[in-house]
Scaffold this motif. Structure first.
Motif, short mmCIF file in Angstrom:
data_model
loop_
_atom_site.label_atom_id
_atom_site.label_comp_id
_atom_site.label_asym_id
_atom_site.label_seq_id
_atom_site.Cartn_x
_atom_site.Cartn_y
_atom_site.Cartn_z
N LEU A 278 11.79 9.12 9.50
CA LEU A 278 13.03 9.24 10.28
C LEU A 278 13.41 7.87 10.83
N ARG A 279 14.65 7.49 10.60
CA ARG A 279 15.17 6.22 11.14
C ARG A 279 16.05 6.55 12.35
N GLU A 280 15.74 5.95 13.48
CA GLU A 280 16.48 6.24 14.71
C GLU A 280 17.92 5.77 14.59
N ILE A 281 18.84 6.67 14.96
CA ILE A 281 20.26 6.36 15.01
C ILE A 281 20.66 6.03 16.45
N ASN A 282 20.22 6.87 17.37
CA ASN A 282 20.45 6.65 18.80
C ASN A 282 19.46 7.49 19.59
N ASN A 283 19.44 7.32 20.89
CA ASN A 283 18.51 8.08 21.72
C ASN A 283 19.18 9.28 22.38
N GLN A 284 20.27 9.75 21.79
CA GLN A 284 21.02 10.87 22.35
C GLN A 284 20.61 12.19 21.71
N ASP A 285 20.51 13.22 22.53
CA ASP A 285 20.25 14.58 22.09
C ASP A 285 21.60 15.25 21.90
N LEU A 286 22.01 15.48 20.68
CA LEU A 286 23.34 16.00 20.37
C LEU A 286 23.38 17.51 20.15
N ARG A 287 22.26 18.19 20.30
CA ARG A 287 22.20 19.61 19.94
C ARG A 287 23.29 20.45 20.59
N GLY A 288 23.60 20.21 21.84
CA GLY A 288 24.59 21.02 22.55
C GLY A 288 26.03 20.62 22.30
N ASP A 289 26.25 19.53 21.56
CA ASP A 289 27.60 19.00 21.39
C ASP A 289 28.19 19.19 20.00
N ILE A 290 27.40 19.57 19.01
CA ILE A 290 27.84 19.47 17.62
C ILE A 290 28.35 20.76 16.99
N ALA A 291 28.23 21.87 17.69
CA ALA A 291 28.67 23.16 17.13
C ALA A 291 29.46 23.94 18.16
N MET A 292 30.13 24.97 17.70
CA MET A 292 30.96 25.81 18.57
C MET A 292 30.11 26.77 19.43
N GLN A 293 28.90 27.09 18.99
CA GLN A 293 28.06 28.07 19.67
C GLN A 293 27.22 27.39 20.75
N ASN A 294 27.10 28.03 21.91
CA ASN A 294 26.32 27.47 23.01
C ASN A 294 24.82 27.47 22.75
N PHE A 295 24.33 28.43 21.96
CA PHE A 295 22.88 28.55 21.76
C PHE A 295 22.29 27.42 20.93
N THR A 296 23.12 26.58 20.30
CA THR A 296 22.57 25.51 19.47
C THR A 296 21.73 24.52 20.27
N LYS A 297 22.01 24.39 21.55
CA LYS A 297 21.25 23.44 22.37
C LYS A 297 19.82 23.91 22.62
N ARG A 298 19.53 25.19 22.36
CA ARG A 298 18.18 25.71 22.58
C ARG A 298 17.22 25.44 21.43
N ALA A 299 17.76 25.13 20.27
CA ALA A 299 16.92 24.89 19.09
C ALA A 299 16.05 23.65 19.32
N ALA A 300 14.86 23.66 18.78
CA ALA A 300 14.00 22.48 18.87
C ALA A 300 14.65 21.29 18.17
N TYR A 301 15.24 21.56 17.01
CA TYR A 301 15.94 20.54 16.25
C TYR A 301 17.18 21.14 15.61
N SER A 302 18.18 20.30 15.43
CA SER A 302 19.32 20.63 14.58
C SER A 302 19.33 19.63 13.44
N LEU A 303 19.40 20.14 12.24
CA LEU A 303 19.56 19.30 11.05
C LEU A 303 21.04 19.27 10.73
N ILE A 304 21.61 18.09 10.63
CA ILE A 304 23.04 17.92 10.37
C ILE A 304 23.19 17.41 8.94
N PHE A 305 23.89 18.18 8.10
CA PHE A 305 24.10 17.81 6.71
C PHE A 305 25.44 17.08 6.59
N VAL A 306 25.40 15.86 6.07
CA VAL A 306 26.59 15.01 5.98
C VAL A 306 26.72 14.49 4.55
N SER A 307 27.89 14.71 3.94
CA SER A 307 28.11 14.18 2.59
C SER A 307 28.29 12.67 2.66
#
Length: 187
Positions: free
Chosen positions: A88-117
């Motif tokens: 894993l290469r660090e991009i930033n020290n920010q926890d984005l789990r609660g900001d990246i999806a429409m659902q509130n429960f995403t912030k509870r996940a241990a990790y979110s994997l973001i798929f980007v083309s």
């Protein structure tokens, strides 16, 4: 951040994983911790090398290197999975789990994997073809994540209702890169 070598033997059978494969309900998504070993296994299943230097766990058009990038965000920050070298290469020290999806429960996940083309990797195709190939790759990658998570007895959920503008801005993505979806991991 180095990752432990992925588990490539033993474990739950493929057919048992298929039988047990399911999405964890959002409202009850667990808040437990995932080990580095478990994360390593999940990322390798998603797009790791499994045959020498040019064979991946998912199909890639014309044998190209993976053109869908996996970003990992959690409490330690946000990272890019580098399949070549499996780290894993660090991009930033920010926890984005609660900001990246429409659902509130995403912030509870241990990790979110973001798929980007990574459309720069598919410049020899039309934009429509590049999008189609990226969507197909995300489908294969997320299915592998589901099966590996099931075998590891982890909770998993694919989310397509994401905030692409927020993701692009937070990850400082190149203009032609497009967030496609996220997978939540929990235990």
């Amino acid at each position: 951040m180095s990752l432990p070598s992925p588990q490539t033997q033993d474990g739950m059978s493929l057919f048992e994983s298929l039988k047990k494969r399911s999405s964890t309900p959002g409202g009850g998504f667990p808040v437990g911790t995932i080990s580095d070993e478990e994360l390593s296994n999940i990322l390798w299943a998603a797009s790791g090398l499994n045959r020498g230097k040019t064979g991946w766990t998912v199909p890639m058009v014309k044998g190209k290197a993976p053109y869908v990038r996996i970003y990992v965000t959690g409490e330690k920050g946000t990272f890019l999975y580098e399949w070549e070298g499996h780290y894993l290469r660090e991009i930033n020290n920010q926890d984005l789990r609660g900001d990246i999806a429409m659902q509130n429960f995403t912030k509870r996940a241990a990790y979110s994997l973001i798929f980007v083309s990574d459309s720069e990797a598919l410049t020899d195709f039309s934009p429509d073809q590049a999008n189609d190939f990226s969507q197909i790759a995300v489908g294969a990658m997320s299915q592998n994540v589901y099966l590996a998570a099931t075998a590891l007895k982890l909770s998993v959920r694919y989310i397509h209702s994401i905030k692409p503008d927020v993701i692009s801005q937070q990850l400082q993505l190149p203009e032609n890169s497009k967030p496609i979806g996220i997978v939540l991991l929990g235990k």
